[in-house]
Design a protein around this motif. Structure first.
Motif, mmCIF file in Angstrom:
data_model
loop_
_atom_site.group_PDB
_atom_site.id
_atom_site.type_symbol
_atom_site.label_atom_id
_atom_site.label_comp_id
_atom_site.label_asym_id
_atom_site.label_seq_id
_atom_site.Cartn_x
_atom_site.Cartn_y
_atom_site.Cartn_z
ATOM 1 N N GLU A 87 51.566 -30.260 -3.436
ATOM 2 C CA GLU A 87 52.407 -30.341 -4.632
ATOM 3 C C GLU A 87 52.238 -29.117 -5.520
ATOM 4 O O GLU A 87 53.203 -28.595 -6.062
ATOM 5 N N ILE A 88 51.006 -28.647 -5.638
ATOM 6 C CA ILE A 88 50.745 -27.462 -6.448
ATOM 7 C C ILE A 88 51.433 -26.247 -5.839
ATOM 8 O O ILE A 88 52.087 -25.478 -6.533
ATOM 9 N N ARG A 89 51.325 -26.061 -4.537
ATOM 10 C CA ARG A 89 51.944 -24.910 -3.878
ATOM 11 C C ARG A 89 53.467 -24.972 -3.954
ATOM 12 O O ARG A 89 54.122 -23.944 -3.971
ATOM 13 N N ASN A 90 54.045 -26.172 -3.973
ATOM 14 C CA ASN A 90 55.495 -26.322 -4.027
ATOM 15 C C ASN A 90 56.040 -26.298 -5.457
ATOM 16 O O ASN A 90 57.240 -26.303 -5.655
ATOM 17 N N ALA A 91 55.157 -26.288 -6.441
ATOM 18 C CA ALA A 91 55.592 -26.242 -7.834
ATOM 19 C C ALA A 91 56.245 -24.895 -8.108
ATOM 20 O O ALA A 91 56.030 -23.919 -7.390
ATOM 21 N N LYS A 92 57.041 -24.845 -9.173
ATOM 22 C CA LYS A 92 57.712 -23.607 -9.539
ATOM 23 C C LYS A 92 56.675 -22.505 -9.741
ATOM 24 O O LYS A 92 55.678 -22.694 -10.421
ATOM 25 N N LYS A 93 56.943 -21.354 -9.151
ATOM 26 C CA LYS A 93 56.012 -20.236 -9.240
ATOM 27 C C LYS A 93 56.284 -19.421 -10.494
ATOM 28 O O LYS A 93 57.385 -19.384 -11.004
ATOM 29 N N VAL A 94 55.244 -18.760 -10.966
ATOM 30 C CA VAL A 94 55.320 -17.911 -12.147
ATOM 31 C C VAL A 94 55.048 -16.480 -11.696
ATOM 32 O O VAL A 94 54.070 -16.214 -11.009
ATOM 33 N N ARG A 95 55.906 -15.564 -12.083
ATOM 34 C CA ARG A 95 55.719 -14.160 -11.733
ATOM 35 C C ARG A 95 54.868 -13.503 -12.813
ATOM 36 O O ARG A 95 55.126 -13.649 -13.996
ATOM 37 N N LEU A 96 53.830 -12.791 -12.381
ATOM 38 C CA LEU A 96 52.945 -12.089 -13.294
ATOM 39 C C LEU A 96 52.872 -10.617 -12.913
ATOM 40 O O LEU A 96 52.924 -10.278 -11.734
ATOM 41 N N ASN A 97 52.736 -9.781 -13.893
ATOM 42 C CA ASN A 97 52.451 -8.363 -13.669
ATOM 43 C C ASN A 97 51.081 -8.101 -14.262
ATOM 44 O O ASN A 97 50.773 -8.582 -15.354
ATOM 45 N N ALA A 98 50.265 -7.332 -13.552
ATOM 46 C CA ALA A 98 48.922 -7.049 -14.047
ATOM 47 C C ALA A 98 48.626 -5.570 -13.891
ATOM 48 O O ALA A 98 48.962 -4.961 -12.883
ATOM 49 N N ILE B 117 45.863 -10.990 4.709
ATOM 50 C CA ILE B 117 46.691 -11.762 3.788
ATOM 51 C C ILE B 117 47.404 -10.808 2.827
ATOM 52 O O ILE B 117 47.056 -9.635 2.727
ATOM 53 N N SER B 118 48.376 -11.332 2.109
ATOM 54 C CA SER B 118 49.106 -10.526 1.129
ATOM 55 C C SER B 118 48.248 -10.327 -0.123
ATOM 56 O O SER B 118 47.263 -11.045 -0.349
ATOM 57 N N LEU B 119 48.644 -9.351 -0.936
ATOM 58 C CA LEU B 119 47.959 -9.145 -2.208
ATOM 59 C C LEU B 119 48.071 -10.390 -3.084
ATOM 60 O O LEU B 119 47.105 -10.776 -3.751
ATOM 61 N N SER B 120 49.239 -11.034 -3.067
ATOM 62 C CA SER B 120 49.427 -12.255 -3.864
ATOM 63 C C SER B 120 48.462 -13.347 -3.426
ATOM 64 O O SER B 120 47.865 -14.041 -4.264
ATOM 65 N N GLU B 121 48.297 -13.497 -2.120
ATOM 66 C CA GLU B 121 47.373 -14.520 -1.612
ATOM 67 C C GLU B 121 45.938 -14.158 -1.968
ATOM 68 O O GLU B 121 45.141 -15.039 -2.303
ATOM 69 N N ALA B 122 45.600 -12.875 -1.932
ATOM 70 C CA ALA B 122 44.255 -12.451 -2.311
ATOM 71 C C ALA B 122 43.984 -12.784 -3.785
ATOM 72 O O ALA B 122 42.892 -13.247 -4.131
ATOM 73 N N VAL B 123 44.973 -12.566 -4.638
ATOM 74 C CA VAL B 123 44.834 -12.911 -6.057
ATOM 75 C C VAL B 123 44.680 -14.422 -6.217
ATOM 76 O O VAL B 123 43.814 -14.892 -6.962
ATOM 77 N N ARG B 124 45.515 -15.196 -5.519
ATOM 78 C CA ARG B 124 45.416 -16.668 -5.605
ATOM 79 C C ARG B 124 44.025 -17.140 -5.207
ATOM 80 O O ARG B 124 43.427 -17.994 -5.868
ATOM 81 N N ARG B 125 43.507 -16.602 -4.107
ATOM 82 C CA ARG B 125 42.182 -17.020 -3.642
ATOM 83 C C ARG B 125 41.091 -16.628 -4.630
ATOM 84 O O ARG B 125 40.162 -17.399 -4.882
ATOM 85 N N ALA B 126 41.194 -15.431 -5.190
ATOM 86 C CA ALA B 126 40.193 -14.981 -6.164
ATOM 87 C C ALA B 126 40.197 -15.884 -7.392
ATOM 88 O O ALA B 126 39.134 -16.273 -7.897
ATOM 89 N N ILE B 127 41.379 -16.226 -7.862
ATOM 90 C CA ILE B 127 41.481 -17.098 -9.041
ATOM 91 C C ILE B 127 40.961 -18.492 -8.717
ATOM 92 O O ILE B 127 40.218 -19.086 -9.517
#
Length: 77
Positions: free
Chosen positions: A5-16, A35-45
């Motif tokens: 459910e969390i993964r299917n929730a509306k995504k938020v675009r961030l710039n850092a 993995i993608s940079l986005s996935e690396a950020v998700r895992r780190a968070i």
């Protein structure tokens, strides 16, 4: 809420804006894990959130070195 459910929730675009060494570390993690940079950020968070939750509840973070020796990671706040 389940992981699906969390993964299917509306995504938020961030710039850092990242320091060059941080960007390089992120790129290295992504490449090393295929993995993608986005996935690396998700895992780190996700990892940081879990570690914070454990510390807040009185838990300790331990690393087992080769040979079985345990070391406690101490986080400065």
């Amino acid at each position: 809420m389940s992981t699906t459910e969390i993964r299917n929730a509306k995504k938020v675009r961030l710039n850092a804006d990242l320091a060059p060494d941080v960007a390089e570390a992120l790129q290295h993690l992504a490449a090393r894990n295929g993995i993608s940079l986005s996935e690396a950020v998700r895992r780190a968070i996700s990892t940081e959130a879990y570690l914070q939750e454990m510390r807040d509840s009185g838990g300790k973070v331990l690393i087992e070195e080769n040979g079985g020796r345990l070391k406690e990671l101490v986080f400065v706040r």
